[in-house]
Structures are given as C-alpha cells and as structure tokens.
Design an enzyme around this catalytic site. Structure first.
Site, PDB file in Angstrom:
ATOM      1  N   GLU A 187       0.839  -1.206   0.000  1.00 54.65           N
ATOM      2  CA  GLU A 187       0.000   0.000   0.000  1.00 54.65           C
ATOM      3  C   GLU A 187       0.872   1.254   0.000  1.00 54.65           C
ATOM      4  O   GLU A 187       0.780   2.114   0.885  1.00 54.65           O
ATOM      5  CB  GLU A 187      -0.982  -0.013   1.182  1.00 54.65           C
ATOM      6  CG  GLU A 187      -1.940  -1.184   1.078  1.00 54.65           C
ATOM      7  CD  GLU A 187      -3.180  -1.130   1.970  1.00 54.65           C
ATOM      8  OE1 GLU A 187      -3.265  -0.268   2.864  1.00 54.65           O
ATOM      9  OE2 GLU A 187      -4.076  -1.966   1.748  1.00 54.65           O
TER      10      GLU A 187
ATOM     11  N   GLU B 195      -4.869  -8.707  -0.590  1.00 55.87           N
ATOM     12  CA  GLU B 195      -5.678  -8.453   0.614  1.00 55.87           C
ATOM     13  C   GLU B 195      -7.132  -8.359   0.201  1.00 55.87           C
ATOM     14  O   GLU B 195      -7.480  -7.539  -0.659  1.00 55.87           O
ATOM     15  CB  GLU B 195      -5.242  -7.161   1.326  1.00 55.87           C
ATOM     16  CG  GLU B 195      -3.937  -7.315   2.081  1.00 55.87           C
ATOM     17  CD  GLU B 195      -3.546  -6.095   2.904  1.00 55.87           C
ATOM     18  OE1 GLU B 195      -4.441  -5.385   3.392  1.00 55.87           O
ATOM     19  OE2 GLU B 195      -2.328  -5.875   3.053  1.00 55.87           O
TER      20      GLU B 195
END
Ligand code: AHR
Length: 519
Positions: free
Chosen positions: A200, A323
């Site tokens: 991220e 994820e």
C-alpha cells in the site's frame, strides 16, 4: 458453412429462450461445459495473510517454544498447523500489511534473547520482542506445506536491506548473508519465490504517487535478481486500492515487464470506513450492502484486468489480490488496533462469492490472500488461550479447495435477483472446474436472505454418475462458532439433489454454499 452458422444461431437462441423461461419459473439452468476449459485455477488464489497485527502472529500462530500449556512445534501452535494443513493453504503472506514497511528483518534473526524490541506503530502501539522472525516464519511454512510470500520493506528500508534478505533466505553457496543464515542454524536455503515490493505504497507504505513508486519499484526490483531473473523470483508490486485504475495503468506502462511478475490489488468489503457496523447483530440492510461490496470484486478484477491486457495481452503478469475480505467494527472490549472480529454466515457468503469470482478470472488472477488467517479481520481461525475454533470462512475455503490447480470450466447462466427494497443483486454465484484426475467440481452460493433457488446443472460433454456434495448452511445468517459452541456452523453432507438425463437439480437454501464433486 452458412448452414452451420445458422444452425448454431438457432441452437443458441433456443438455449437463451429456455434459460430465461426457466428463470421466470424460479429455476436457473447453468450450462457447464465439462470437456472444455483452457485456464488453470492457480492454487495460490486460495492463499492467506498473516501480519504482525493484534493476535494473528503472537497468540494466534506463535505461543513460544517455552509454552507448556499449548502444544506447539518450535513455538507454533500444533492445532493451528493441523487445521491449516487440512485446509491445504498454498501460500502465506508475511509480515504485513502496513507492518511490513516498518519491519527490519535483521532484528528478527539470531538468538531470541538478544533481539531488539520493536514498537508496532500501526497496530495498537504494542511492543514486540521480535521472537517471531524470518527463521520462525519460513520453518513454519514448511510445517504448513505452504509457500512463503515475503512482503519487503521499501517504505522505511533500503535497497541493500532487501537484496540482503533475498540473499539470506535464498543463496545456497558462500556469501556473507548465506553464512550468517548457517550461523543462525539453517544450512539449506529456503528458496522463497514470492516477494512483495512494499505494501500500500499509496498509503501506510509511504504515501507515494504511483509515478514515484514506479521508479522506486524499478530500483528495488533490479537488485533482487539478475539480468534474466535466473533466481526465478516472482516480484509483486504494491497495487491499487479499489478502483484506482490509474495505479495499475502506470505500473504496467512504466515498469519493464522483465522486472515485474505480479501487480497487487487490495479490496475490502466494508460498509463505511467511518462506521463498519457490527460483525454479529447486523441488520438485513447491512447484510445487503456487504453483499453489494463483496460482489464489486467482479467489476474491480475485470477492469484492472482490462488495463493489464492493454500492456500484457499474453497475460504473463498476474493480478495478485493480496488483501481481501470483510472488515467490521472490532468486538466490544477488544483493542481497536487489533482488528478482532467474529465471523458469521455473512462471511461465508463473502468467501463463497469472492472465490467464485477469482476462479472465473483464473486467466489473470494468479494469487489472492484472505485478510487475515487468525484472530484478525475475516479470519479462518480464532483462538483464546489454549482453545481454537474454525470459522464459517474456514469451512468455505476447505470445501472450495478442490478447485486448486484444476482447469476452469466455461459456464453460462441467467442469474436471478436478490431483491432488497428498491435494490437488487445477482442472487447466485457459480464456478466449476475439472481436476487432473478428471473429477468435476461445482461451487454454488445463494446470497438471498429469504429465497431458496432451484439450480439445474446441465453438464455437457461428460456423463457424470457418482456425485457427492457438501453444504454450509445455518438457521440464521448471524450464526457463528464460539469457544463454547465451536460446531454450530459446520459443513454437512449434501444429498438433496436429483440426477436425470445429465441434469443435476439442486435446491440451494438461502445464504448457503454447496459444493458438488464427481467421484
Ligand atoms: O489487513 C489490515 C491492513 O489493511 C493491512 O495492514 C493494510 O495493508 C491494509 O490497509
């Protein structure tokens, strides 16, 4: 030639007419071409994720070598190892998540008593003693029979730190890092294939623009292998969140494909980030919205794949959904930074539809990791001291593991609606595969809260005789397993289907998952 095309058109129109006529009668005909299929459903779609977050690692996987209360192998819970082996987990991503970009692997090797502590800034600010490090994780993966997927720190690490990590775990001959590994008790290299280059990076991994990250990625990726990537490393770029298609576009366009094997994507089924709603005791409205969010994965995977197709029409680079899962408010009285939540039949629905979406996109989706394995978010296992329970999500993943590495079968059907107020969603989700031994597997989900559905499986190209089935269903969508009642939600044998002239008729109850397998 013309006659053949005309005949095909007639057959197709008859099929479409009969399919929609059935839909009007509340029946859905699913055509499954059992003798066809080109793409393999990578087993890695069934992957998991273990972060240093709350009680996932400490208390979840790892209870320490000196623990005499909880049976363990080198500090890793034995009950967890057995349950995950049973699940056939193909890979495990570690150590984060956001944590990964704060983690310095060299602090987690060598004698445990000499390791420095660290403060887990993202998750509850707790101090960790670094007792679970690289050796512990990679040895545990061997116990689990799972491939490790290491997520490297590029947010606060260095290129040297990462290239040293690769050398430490993968180099067989003499080298400073390989020698250090041997000194720390491991002779043989682990040969880790899957590596994440940051996490991220648009947020907790460094708040970067994608243009900046693309350059940084190239620098890190360059020093992980050699000219021809003869080390066979599979480098996964930190991917977009949700519908940030620009992110995927820039990564695919600006990074030479010789440096890139996979591009990530993170997406959670969350009601609203400001109020995620309860994990148990949710309203029908919240259930519907969660299903809407979960089904959005179809659009996201399709559109990120379309962007990737533009730059990689041969589909060499994988879309890695590293994820995914449901995210709710934490259970009352638990640390808000630990993300501990219960797991109900709603989560079974999220798992069932999402895995069907990944299966059906097997051509591009090469890996996915449910967040997270134990005690965090949509966990498959919950622990409380020496007790351990399996969640409804665990059961779905186990029922579906028959699809691992099987060939995806083309299917066609007209869906029926799950109506809630003025809104509607497709009620059914289906995928099918043929494993190497010729067996056929069909997974079906009905997300409707009230209506059961009749599914007529029209299997073409193969004469199926012996079919076995399992069903995950329960009296209430709120149902879940607890430490006092660990088997409230558990799969049962499913026999309630009829077979006649190549058609299997199945009645699928509301909010349930069925998997059929030919013998
Ligand atoms: O899974 C929990 C967190 O969600 C991860 O650490 C992060 O990558 C994501 O935002």
């Amino acid at each position: 030639m013309k006659l053949r095309r005309f005949t095909t058109l007639i057959i197709l129109s008859i099929m479409v007419v009969s399919v929609s006529a059935l839909a009007q009668r509340g029946e859905v005909e699913v055509m499954i071409n059992a003798d066809q299929g080109k793409h393999q459903i990578s087993k890695h779609i069934y992957g998991h994720f273990a972060e240093h977050l709350g009680r996932c690692i400490y208390g979840g996987f790892y209870v320490g070598e000196d623990n005499t209360e909880i049976p363990n192998i080198d500090g890793v819970r034995k009950d967890v190892i057995d349950a995950l082996r049973e699940l056939k987990i193909p890979n495990l991503r570690w150590p984060g998540g956001c944590f990964a970009d704060t983690y310095h692997w060299q602090d987690g090797i060598g004698p445990k008593s000499e390791r420095p502590t660290l403060v887990n800034t993202w998750w509850g600010g707790v101090t960790e003693d670094n007792s679970f490090g690289t050796h512990d994780f990679l040895n545990m993966c061997e116990q689990l029979g799972a491939e490790p997927y290491l997520a490297a720190n590029i947010g606060s690490g260095t290129v040297r730190e990462l290239s040293d990590w690769v050398q430490y775990v993968n180099h067989d001959g003499q080298s400073p890092m390989a020698n250090l590994r041997v000194q720390n008790g491991r002779d043989e290299a682990w040969k880790v294939k899957y590596w994440g280059v940051g996490n991220e990076t648009w947020g907790c991994g460094g708040n970067m623009t994608v243009e900046y990250y693309a350059n940084l990625y190239k620098q890190y990726a360059t020093f992980m292998s050699d000219w021809g990537n003869t080390r066979g490393i599979y480098r996964i770029a930190a991917g977009a969140t949700n519908d940030d298609y620009h992110w995927t576009e820039v990564m695919m366009r600006d990074v030479p494909h010789s440096l890139l094997e996979g591009v990530g994507l993170h997406y959670y089924s969350v009601l609203e980030w400001t109020d995620k709603g309860p994990a148990v005791g949710f309203s029908d409205e919240q259930y519907f919205t969660t299903m809407k969010r979960a089904l959005r994965m179809e659009e996201l995977v399709t559109r990120h794949s379309t962007v990737m197709d533009k730059y990689d029409p041969e589909k060499k680079i994988g879309l890695i959904v590293d994820e995914w899962g449901g995210w709710y408010n934490v259970e009352e009285g638990t640390n808000p930074g630990f993300l501990y939540q219960q797991n109900t039949m709603r989560d079974a629905m999220i798992a069932g539809v999402t895995l069907n979406i990944f299966n059906n996109h097997a051509e591009r989706v090469k890996m996915a990791n449910l967040a997270q394995t134990i005690n965090v978010l949509q966990a498959v296992i919950l622990t409380d001291e020496n007790k351990m329970i399996l969640t409804p999500t665990y059961h779905v993943m186990k029922m579906y593991n028959v699809h691992q590495d099987a060939t995806l079968l083309p299917i066609m059907f007209d869906n029926v609606d799950y109506v809630h107020g003025d809104e509607k969603l497709p009620a059914l989700s289906v995928s099918a595969s043929r494993s190497e031994d010729g067996k056929i597997h069909i997974s079906m989900v009905n997300i409707d809260l009230e209506k059961s559905q009749t599914i007529k499986l029209n299997i073409r190209g193969m004469d199926l005789k012996d079919i076995t089935g399992s069903i995950l269903s329960s009296g209430s969508v709120q149902d879940h397993n607890t430490f006092d009642n660990p088997d409230r939600v558990a799969p049962k044998e499913f026999k309630d289907f009829k077979m006649s002239k190549g058609i299997i008729t199945v009645e699928i109850p509301p909010y349930s998952v069925i998997v059929l397998n030919s013998k």
